[in-house]
Enzyme design. Structure first.
Site, short mmCIF file in Angstrom:
data_model
loop_
_atom_site.label_atom_id
_atom_site.label_comp_id
_atom_site.label_asym_id
_atom_site.label_seq_id
_atom_site.Cartn_x
_atom_site.Cartn_y
_atom_site.Cartn_z
N HIS A 159 48.93 67.83 48.72
CA HIS A 159 47.70 67.07 48.90
C HIS A 159 46.48 67.95 48.58
O HIS A 159 45.55 67.51 47.91
CB HIS A 159 47.64 66.55 50.34
CG HIS A 159 46.45 65.72 50.65
ND1 HIS A 159 46.19 64.51 50.04
CD2 HIS A 159 45.44 65.92 51.54
CE1 HIS A 159 45.08 64.00 50.53
NE2 HIS A 159 44.60 64.83 51.45
N ASP A 219 46.12 68.37 44.89
CA ASP A 219 45.58 67.15 44.32
C ASP A 219 44.07 67.08 44.53
O ASP A 219 43.32 66.76 43.60
CB ASP A 219 46.26 65.94 44.97
CG ASP A 219 45.82 64.63 44.36
OD1 ASP A 219 45.77 64.54 43.12
OD2 ASP A 219 45.54 63.69 45.13
#
Length: 115
Positions: A89, A92
């Site tokens: 995450h 990203d």
């Protein structure tokens, strides 16, 4: 606290890694928010302020990228760093923030040319 300078020497505690990764997410999110704030200001014609916000965005992005670089260096492609969902995450967030900054830079330049 997670010691980035000694990550090569030992396995990384998952709790410490997640704390550092959250810092990466926060810095990259701040960079993206500042970039979009700069675009909003640029639309009003205040390009000096917009570029100031973009400089602040760059600083936040640099802080996040430094963490990412040290994590990669510490892992050395050997799997020393445990990959978690929160780490994915964070990656990203960093990559979308980098892309947002690039696109916002182009948009601000276009707004300057139009004015």
């Amino acid at each position: 606290m997670f010691d980035l300078d000694n990550v090569v020497e030992s396995e990384v505690d998952t709790d410490d890694l997640e704390e550092v990764v959250m810092g990466l997410i926060i810095n990259s999110g701040q960079a993206r928010s500042l970039a979009y704030g700069a675009l909003k200001i640029a639309k009003t014609g205040d390009f000096e302020k917009a570029w100031e916000l973009m400089a602040q965005s760059r600083e936040a992005l640099n802080a996040a990228h430094l963490v990412q670089t040290k994590l990669i260096e510490g892992d050395q492609g050997e799997g020393k760093t445990k990959v978690s969902l929160v780490l994915v995450h964070a990656q990203d967030h960093l990559m979308t923030s980098m892309l947002a900054r690039e696109l916002v830079t182009e948009l601000i330049e276009l707004h300057e040319k139009i004015k």
